[in-house]
Design an enzyme around this catalytic site. Sequence first.
Site, PDB file in Angstrom:
ATOM      1  N   HIS A  67       1.442 -10.735  -3.830  1.00  0.00           N
ATOM      2  CA  HIS A  67       1.773 -11.073  -5.257  1.00  0.00           C
ATOM      3  C   HIS A  67       3.041 -10.946  -5.627  1.00  0.00           C
ATOM      4  CE1 HIS A  67       0.798 -11.000  -9.571  1.00  0.00           C
ATOM      5  NE2 HIS A  67      -0.457 -11.272  -9.395  1.00  0.00           N
ATOM      6  N   ARG A  82       2.477 -14.338 -16.585  1.00  0.00           N
ATOM      7  CA  ARG A  82       3.045 -15.991 -16.349  1.00  0.00           C
ATOM      8  C   ARG A  82       2.203 -16.773 -16.895  1.00  0.00           C
ATOM      9  NH1 ARG A  82       3.138 -16.292 -10.630  1.00  0.00           N
ATOM     10  NH2 ARG A  82       2.038 -14.280 -10.690  1.00  0.00           N
TER      11      ARG A  82
END
Lengths: 544, 215
Positions: free
Chosen positions: A318, A338
């Site tokens: 990740h 994000r």
Amino acid sequence: MSTAISYQQACLNRASHATSPLRADDLSRAALLAQYHPDHAADASTLLQIGSSRGQPCHPRLAELLQSNALIDGFDLAGAEQRSTDVLVLGGGGAGAAAALTAARGGATVMLASKLRLGDSNTVMAEGGIQAALAASDSPQQHFDDAMRGGHNCADPQLLAQLASDAAGVIRWLIELGMHFDLSDASSDGGKLRYKQAGGCSQPRILSYRDYTGLEMMRVLRETVELEPGIQLLNRCPVVELLSHEDGSCAGAVLYDLEYQRFIVVSARQTILATGGCGRLHLQGFPTSNHYGATADGLVLAYRLGAQLRDMDAFQYHPTGVAWPQRLRGGLISEAARSAGAMLLNGLGERFVDELAPRDVVTAAMLRECAAGRGIERDGQLGVLLDLRRLCGPDQPALASQLPALQHLADKCGIDPTREPMLVYPTLHYQNGGVVIDSQGQSSVPGLLCAGEITGGIHGRNRLMGNALLDILAFGRRAGRQAARLAQAARNKSSLPPLRGGIEHVYRWQRQLALAGLDASQQAPLLYPGQARLTLHRPASARA
Amino acid sequence: MSETICISIDGKVMAAQPGDSILQTRLHGPDAVTANIGCMGQGVCGSCRCLVRKAGERETVSRLACETVVEDGMQVSFIDYYQPDHVHRYRPHDLRDGWQALPQLQQTFPETAHCRHCGGCDRACPRGIPVQQGIALASRGELPAAAALFDACIMCNLCTLACPENIRPNHVGLYLRRAQAIQNLRPGDLLRRLDQQARGQLSIDTTAHLARSES
């Protein structure tokens, strides 16, 4: 460590750009992945030497565990407590809970054994959300297409199609159990759910509950399982071996009861492995976002019993793991950050990748920056910057109300996200491959089903955000339903308790280890990841 | 950082690195850790609950070991999980009728009315939830307001452990939150999609991507 830019300097560089430019890229995605993704490192793959997936690539550390000896021997079973059930579920995360609930509703007697405590799992930590194509402009087909592309066209099309088709039913089931989801417009039409954008998706499709979706999901599932009369719950009972019949089919499992320090032999008509992944193996030396229990136990046991595996060399790192402070290293910053507009910056203050590209691409791009000396160093920790300024603008609601878990994490890091960026570095997050299953979660071993992260094929070689929470429920329910059905069929044939199995497969395995010249002194599953190994208490040997 | 400090965990003195959490220190010990551990720092699983007393202080506070940084002379005692003697079972479909919400709550959690307002639950909560207020609102029938207070609960059960009346406040909170979703959450987009799929629409062509990747 290669050269890096100091955190102070990087913050100054960041401040010199009013809006950070996105650097034009000179490298294709394929080349970026080939050069920088950890899966493609020279020491990240070997070939399995024994077992039903012999000759297939696998990460070397995992291969060591897969090709190891059992923790127990025949005499350990002699004095063990004997129990029996229709369906035995191994693993207390979201997949195990969904399987157990569905099997119990299907009329089976169910036993659920958990290594730690029901709910202690990656599910409770998976906060970003769950994919379901509900928008009028969206469809299960588009969901399928996005995930297929994100997984580099390696997914099993049948499994992936089921994942996408099951989504709406899964969300309904969760609401029926009492799970909440965020609404975008609560006033009209009974409300419309809020959709967030995930990396690699053609349109916003993530449903969530704040930024702790997995917590909300797991607390509801745990309570439902604990209050379900048809499920017998065994906490702190790790599975140490599976049991087999003479024909090679699965006959249940051997558990180790930590409280009473003894073995329990559970004879089951159907066994469901939902033990999750292997983040705690820290493959390629990466930190991990995973739960303490993620040590590949079920994978090791399924392989020893003869189950086929796939894509055991494909892992997800990740992009946004915490890199500083060291104490929280590897902890996850949800992709929700994000999705809401957080940017990734290198030490020069440049954006170097589309933050919402698929995870493997973003991770490879970050590792490239670090390798090229454009990474940032703070107190000996290397990473790139996660800039949260766009989430903290004057026109935005406070971060604490938008993304409370992120605010809580920033507080723990001692960072004021309105002024300072966070330091992030990729963290081992997900096992893309696993046990080969059919559409009902059936492995290649009769009597053994699998659900959740332990399985392979659904996501190909890279999973998109929000498809894991969907996967564990869609396939957890399928496995539970199928196990109840098969157990019922077996009960119709004979009302006697399920036949006792043995560990004949372990002896066969030991012969294979010897023939291949592999080290039979290595034992697995690991059960717990720390340096200190658990000693299994053995009354029989103690008496001798 | 070469400086080390000492803390006591479950009666055993251990060396600790400044800046580490209690949980990290425990993991460096000689014994395999098999309980009271879970998400390792995210603070969402509630497994690593413990009692902490700092050096020179009399007060003992409950904390999550993964979120608490060690200090020299700290005494730590982990709290095990027990299944409570009396749990009133309910099933999700029991909660469907919102008109029965209040009597059902009283039936499922009769202890809710017995709150002594001792504040033990508030002190115990590592999330800072005003637990006692939530129970007061619930017993007055202000169910949505009570439910909302438990929004960030991680189900560590510390309030349940602290309550002298066996109220199990976090389970009351979860019950109310679940009832809310079960009774009220009917998103229009979800209803439409379920209806379309029930009519056999929106099936997936599993070969479409092959044609695209060739073109």
